[in-house]
Scaffold this motif. Structure first.
Motif, PDB file in Angstrom:
ATOM      1  N   ASP A 143       7.343 -13.802  -5.170  1.00  0.00           N
ATOM      2  CA  ASP A 143       8.366 -14.817  -5.343  1.00  0.00           C
ATOM      3  C   ASP A 143       9.584 -14.249  -6.080  1.00  0.00           C
ATOM      4  O   ASP A 143      10.742 -14.545  -5.733  1.00  0.00           O
ATOM      5  N   ILE A 167      -1.805 -10.632  -0.823  1.00  0.00           N
ATOM      6  CA  ILE A 167      -1.552 -11.948  -0.212  1.00  0.00           C
ATOM      7  C   ILE A 167      -2.031 -11.960   1.238  1.00  0.00           C
ATOM      8  O   ILE A 167      -2.704 -12.905   1.678  1.00  0.00           O
ATOM      9  N   SER A 183       1.427  -6.290  -3.845  1.00  0.00           N
ATOM     10  CA  SER A 183       1.291  -7.746  -3.909  1.00  0.00           C
ATOM     11  C   SER A 183       1.236  -8.358  -2.520  1.00  0.00           C
ATOM     12  O   SER A 183       0.427  -9.257  -2.248  1.00  0.00           O
ATOM     13  N   HIS A 184       2.070  -7.866  -1.624  1.00  0.00           N
ATOM     14  CA  HIS A 184       2.050  -8.384  -0.249  1.00  0.00           C
ATOM     15  C   HIS A 184       0.728  -8.048   0.448  1.00  0.00           C
ATOM     16  O   HIS A 184       0.228  -8.840   1.259  1.00  0.00           O
ATOM     17  N   GLN A 187       1.397 -13.384  -5.951  1.00  0.00           N
ATOM     18  CA  GLN A 187       2.321 -14.368  -5.399  1.00  0.00           C
ATOM     19  C   GLN A 187       3.564 -14.490  -6.262  1.00  0.00           C
ATOM     20  O   GLN A 187       4.681 -14.620  -5.754  1.00  0.00           O
TER      21      GLN A 187
END
Length: 289
Positions: free
Chosen positions: A281, A247, A243-244, A277
């Protein structure tokens, strides 16, 4: 509003002062301080006073605090709501919501009592009528400050006369209907409780099922269920890492205006960015002090 992980949401009986104190040390993301089902009629006033003192006294760290009030059609509901308006929990869990007006009414009375505007409303979805009306209930989220739907699977089984067998086969459509309505209006949704807290294998299987359906977390009846629930509703380390990467890739100047990019040889769309994201989170909320 601050993003919150709601992997594990533990019911705590409001009349049990020792349990309310112990909750300060538990690893649950959220606590429901209960004035309804777990409290006998002759203990309602005492439970209300204990919950008020617990919320005022603090000491719960980053744990989200919700108060489940009694219905306004009971002898205790109005006083419960008045107390909640005075102590300002993170959320008020409204029982037996059947129609949109039920949650709107509680929200407006709470505001009229001087309740904090940032106190959210959660709705118990525990009757056949609630499931029939779930889309309309979810649609009043802005008017009612509604942020979360909570499945009351025990009551749904009782009211429908369905059997809790075969991997919850009978109620899966109702769980999915509630989840889709929540997602359509940007709400969280919490799975119902698992009653046999000694059956870790069964509990684990139900957590996995809830996660597969898309639930944000699960309501719990025993502290011994917290660790498994947190583990199964947490994103895996490799999911967080990926996920990072997504992003970071979309933040590159050459990709900021693109709808589709390639990350490590895989096609990634902006819908994947939104999903990434959320994972990031959740991971941040879990690790935050």
């Amino acid at each position: 509003m601050t993003f919150r992980a709601r992997r594990s949401v533990l019911y705590m009986p409001g009349a049990n002062e020792r349990a309310l104190e112990k909750a300060k040390t538990l690893e649950a993301d959220s606590l429901i301080l209960d004035l309804e089902d777990s409290v006998a009629p002759d203990a309602k006033a005492d439970a209300r006073a204990r919950v008020a003192a617990a919320v005022k006294g603090g000491g719960y760290g980053k744990r989200e605090l919700a108060i489940r009030i009694n219905g306004l059609d009971t002898p205790w509901g109005v006083e419960d709501l008045k107390m909640a308006a005075e102590v300002n929990p993170d959320a008020i869990l409204v029982p037996k919501v059947a129609r949109p007006g039920d949650i709107v009414t509680v929200s407006r009375i709470h505001a009229g009592m001087g309740g904090a505007a940032d106190t959210r409303m959660w709705a118990m979805m525990e009757t056949p009528m609630a499931i029939f009306n779930v889309r309309e209930i979810a649609s009043v989220h802005q008017v009612a400050r509604l942020s979360c739907l909570v499945l009351g699977t025990n009551d749904l089984l009782k009211e429908s006369r369905a059997l809790a067998t075969g991997g919850r086969f009978a109620i899966l459509p109702w769980l999915s209907m509630t989840l889709l309505a929540a997602r359509a209006y940007g709400l969280d949704v919490l799975d119902g409780v698992y009653n046999d807290f000694r059956d870790e294998a069964g509990f684990r299987a139900e957590c996995e099922q809830g996660r597969a359906l898309g639930m944000d977390g699960k309501t719990l009846i025993h502290p011994g269920q917290i660790a498994v629930c947190n583990a199964l509703f947490s994103p895996a380390p490799e999911e967080v890492e990926w996920s990072h990467k997504i992003i970071a890739a979309f933040k590159l100047p050459e990709n900021t205006a693109k709808g589709v990019i390639t990350v490590e040889g895989r096609m990634v769309e902006r819908l994947h960015l939104a999903m990434a994201q959320r994972v990031a989170d959740i991971a941040e909320a879990i690790t935050a002090p």
